[in-house]
Scaffold this motif. Structure first.
Motif, short mmCIF file in Angstrom:
data_model
loop_
_atom_site.label_atom_id
_atom_site.label_comp_id
_atom_site.label_asym_id
_atom_site.label_seq_id
_atom_site.Cartn_x
_atom_site.Cartn_y
_atom_site.Cartn_z
N MET A 70 -1.31 4.52 6.11
CA MET A 70 -2.57 4.99 5.52
C MET A 70 -3.06 4.05 4.42
SD MET A 70 -3.12 7.64 7.38
CE MET A 70 -4.37 8.63 6.59
N VAL A 71 -4.40 4.00 4.27
CA VAL A 71 -5.06 3.14 3.29
C VAL A 71 -6.11 3.95 2.54
CG1 VAL A 71 -6.45 1.04 3.00
CG2 VAL A 71 -4.83 1.20 4.91
N ILE A 72 -6.18 3.75 1.22
CA ILE A 72 -7.26 4.35 0.42
C ILE A 72 -8.20 3.21 0.07
CG2 ILE A 72 -7.87 5.53 -1.73
CD1 ILE A 72 -5.14 6.93 -1.62
N ARG A 98 -17.98 6.45 -0.53
CA ARG A 98 -17.05 6.92 -1.55
C ARG A 98 -15.64 6.51 -1.18
NH1 ARG A 98 -14.80 11.37 1.02
NH2 ARG A 98 -16.18 12.39 2.48
N VAL A 99 -14.70 6.86 -2.02
CA VAL A 99 -13.30 6.57 -1.76
C VAL A 99 -12.80 7.51 -0.67
CG1 VAL A 99 -10.99 6.50 -2.77
CG2 VAL A 99 -12.96 5.79 -4.14
N GLY A 154 -17.27 6.41 -7.89
CA GLY A 154 -18.71 6.26 -7.73
C GLY A 154 -19.06 5.72 -6.35
N PRO A 155 -20.34 5.76 -6.01
CA PRO A 155 -20.76 5.29 -4.69
C PRO A 155 -20.68 3.77 -4.59
CG PRO A 155 -22.67 5.89 -5.99
CD PRO A 155 -21.46 6.28 -6.79
N TYR A 156 -20.55 3.30 -3.38
CA TYR A 156 -20.47 1.87 -3.10
C TYR A 156 -21.75 1.16 -3.54
CZ TYR A 156 -19.70 -2.36 -0.32
OH TYR A 156 -19.51 -3.66 0.09
N ARG A 157 -21.59 0.07 -4.28
CA ARG A 157 -22.69 -0.80 -4.69
C ARG A 157 -22.19 -2.22 -4.53
NH1 ARG A 157 -25.19 3.29 -4.37
NH2 ARG A 157 -26.02 4.54 -6.08
#
Length: 175
Positions: A35-37, A66-67, A109-112
């Motif tokens: 598994m990967v986060i 998101r994560v 936070g959201p991806y930027r």
């Protein structure tokens, strides 16, 4: 040739070339048990919601930014996996704990792309500093691809260099 998936260790900062052209890599933290986060950018799938979830991890591409936690197969999306080394990294259990805390709290936070991308996430988990060396080398400092071409164009190129350097500086200083 990529890393053997069986040789991955919990706490490894891993990445894979998901563009197929070395244009960009997708980064995450291997947490064990396949598994990967990772921080997921917006899906590029045209038919969101039409595919079945992954039988291993339940991942289903959608608009999430998101994560998330997925299996290695979903993370790599058919590409080879590599381990990124860091000169100053935290202990493996601390790296996994940091990534897991972000997953559970959903507060990275959201991806930027320029300020909070998957590499920022993985580097932060591994070292405590949210930087994106990939962006610095690929979009805007003298060692990168675009800037020398901009400089060659004269005064406009100089402005491009300054802007590129400023972007790289902001990325390096992002937290």
């Amino acid at each position: 040739m990529g890393q053997s998936k069986s040789s991955l260790q919990p706490g490894d900062h891993i990445y894979c070339d998901r563009s197929g052209s070395s244009l960009y890599n997708h980064h995450g933290i291997y947490v064990g048990d396949g598994m990967v986060i990772h921080l997921m950018p917006p899906s590029k799938t045209k038919h969101r919601g039409s595919s079945a979830p992954c039988p291993k991890c339940g991942y289903k591409p959608d608009i999430i930014t998101r994560v998330i936690k997925t299996c290695l197969d979903c993370f790599c999306d058919g590409h080879s996996v590599y381990v990124k080394s860091h000169c100053c990294s935290k202990a493996a259990d601390e790296v996994v704990k940091t990534a897991t805390d972000f997953l559970e709290r959903n507060d990275f936070g959201p991806y930027r792309l320029l300020k909070r991308n998957c590499e920022h996430f993985a580097v932060y988990c591994k070292t405590g500093s949210a930087t994106s060396p990939e962006l610095v080398t690929k979009i805007g400092v003298p060692l990168g691809v675009g800037v020398p071409l901009l400089i060659a164009t004269g005064p406009v190129g100089a402005v491009g260099f300054v802007a590129g350097y400023a972007i790289a500086k902001v990325i390096t200083d992002a937290t």
